[in-house]
Design a protein around this motif. Structure first.
Motif, PDB file in Angstrom:
ATOM      1  N   ALA A 147       0.824  -1.207   0.000  1.00  0.00           N
ATOM      2  CA  ALA A 147       0.000   0.000   0.000  1.00  0.00           C
ATOM      3  C   ALA A 147       0.859   1.258   0.000  1.00  0.00           C
ATOM      4  N   ASP A 148       2.153   1.094  -0.204  1.00  0.00           N
ATOM      5  CA  ASP A 148       3.075   2.226  -0.262  1.00  0.00           C
ATOM      6  C   ASP A 148       3.232   2.650  -1.718  1.00  0.00           C
ATOM      7  N   SER A 240      -1.449   9.105  -1.130  1.00  0.00           N
ATOM      8  CA  SER A 240      -1.684   8.842   0.291  1.00  0.00           C
ATOM      9  C   SER A 240      -3.141   9.129   0.624  1.00  0.00           C
ATOM     10  N   ASP A 243      -7.905   4.132   1.470  1.00  0.00           N
ATOM     11  CA  ASP A 243      -8.163   2.929   2.253  1.00  0.00           C
ATOM     12  C   ASP A 243      -7.072   1.909   1.955  1.00  0.00           C
ATOM     13  N   GLU A 244      -6.198   1.647   2.899  1.00  0.00           N
ATOM     14  CA  GLU A 244      -5.062   0.770   2.646  1.00  0.00           C
ATOM     15  C   GLU A 244      -5.460  -0.686   2.492  1.00  0.00           C
ATOM     16  N   THR A 245      -6.706  -1.034   2.829  1.00  0.00           N
ATOM     17  CA  THR A 245      -7.166  -2.393   2.561  1.00  0.00           C
ATOM     18  C   THR A 245      -7.599  -2.564   1.108  1.00  0.00           C
ATOM     19  N   PRO A 247      -6.061  -0.495  -1.916  1.00  0.00           N
ATOM     20  CA  PRO A 247      -5.294   0.586  -2.562  1.00  0.00           C
ATOM     21  C   PRO A 247      -5.752   0.827  -3.994  1.00  0.00           C
TER      22      PRO A 247
END
Length: 289
Positions: A147-148, A240, A243-245, A247
């Motif tokens: 997720a970066d 950025s 939602d990192e769940t 991406p």
């Protein structure tokens, strides 16, 4: 079922060279995938972190000829079909045509299926194929395990020129291949499709000549920052606030693919985009980035 996705690009290499780059596993590992194994006419596989659902190879070779290649690709439980065709455009150039089944733009917008990334995944992949054939540094490939979302691009041009091309509506529309309306101030609109499209993101931070941030809502904020050294500009870009769940891989890939033409826009004296379609692959009046 929707019509198959179709993308065409003019690559600066003869057909035999393009075909080699698409079928040699060592070259595929450079520009396409972390892992690749090819044994024609039986096997064509690629996988790894730069491949959607790349935990293992999910491709099945369907056919290969001197001027074409196709394979089945299992994605989200559905076997899609990917095809490449090669046509000479003079002695030193090739028109590459990609077709991809089972792409639905609604899935790209919602993120409900990994198949929604296919359009911009292939746009970025073909851009990196073009860079590989031209001997240029590759663009950052999308890591589908992370997720970066960040990368950088070095452009052989001064920062003021790069800044102008990022913030001037006419120039940005040219290199991105799609109308963009930009009001380069904090609170200004950043409108894919132009100001008449009915949708616009918002510029939330801007330091003239150095950095800009654009808020796209649920899919997060795009940040660009420039740093010049020796007449060359390093463009750092980060996504950025999403939602990192889930991406926005598709949107990110489309953004990075667009930057391929930004570099060529500055570095080529008689710049012409590689894309032969009227629009850069992956763009819509309401993008997700």
């Amino acid at each position: 079922m929707s019509e198959p996705l179709k993308v065409q690009a003019r690559l600066a290499a003869p057909v035999a060279r393009v075909r080699q780059a698409l079928t040699d596993p060592a070259e595929l590992r450079v520009w396409l995938a972390e892992h690749a194994e090819v044994e024609l006419p039986e096997r064509y596989e690629f996988w790894g972190r730069y491949t959607p659902e790349g935990d293992a190879p999910h491709q099945r070779l369907l056919h290969v000829h001197d001027d074409s290649l196709s394979f089945g690709w299992l994605l989200d439980g559905v076997e899609t079909t990917t095809g490449f065709q090669f046509a000479a455009d003079g002695p030193d150039a090739t028109v590459l045509t990609l077709t991809q089944s089972h792409f639905d733009f609604a899935e790209a917008m919602s993120g409900t299926s990994i198949r929604g990334v296919l359009q911009t995944y292939w746009a970025l992949s073909i851009a990196n194929l073009a860079a590989h054939l031209e001997g240029k540094p590759l663009l950052p490939r999308t890591d589908f395990t992370s997720a970066d979302l960040r990368g950088e691009l070095v452009i052989a041009a001064p920062a003021d020129k790069v800044w102008e091309s990022l913030t001037d509506s006419e120039q940005a529309s040219a290199w991105f291949g799609y109308p963009i309306g930009i009001e380069p101030w904090v609170g200004g609109r950043y409108a894919m499709g132009g100001f008449e499209a009915g949708y616009a993101a918002k510029i939330v931070d801007l330091e003239p000549g150095r950095r800009m941030s654009v808020d796209w809502g649920p899919t997060g904020v795009t940040n660009w920052e420039l740093a010049e050294s020796g007449g060359r500009t390093t463009l750092t870009f980060v996504q950025s606030g999403f939602d990192e769940t889930n991406p926005p891989y598709g949107a990110w890939s489309g953004t990075v693919a667009g930057l391929f033409e930004l570099r060529r826009f500055h570095e080529m004296t008689a710049w012409q985009p590689i894309w032969l379609a009227e629009e850069v692959p992956g763009l819509d009046p309401q993008p997700t980035f």
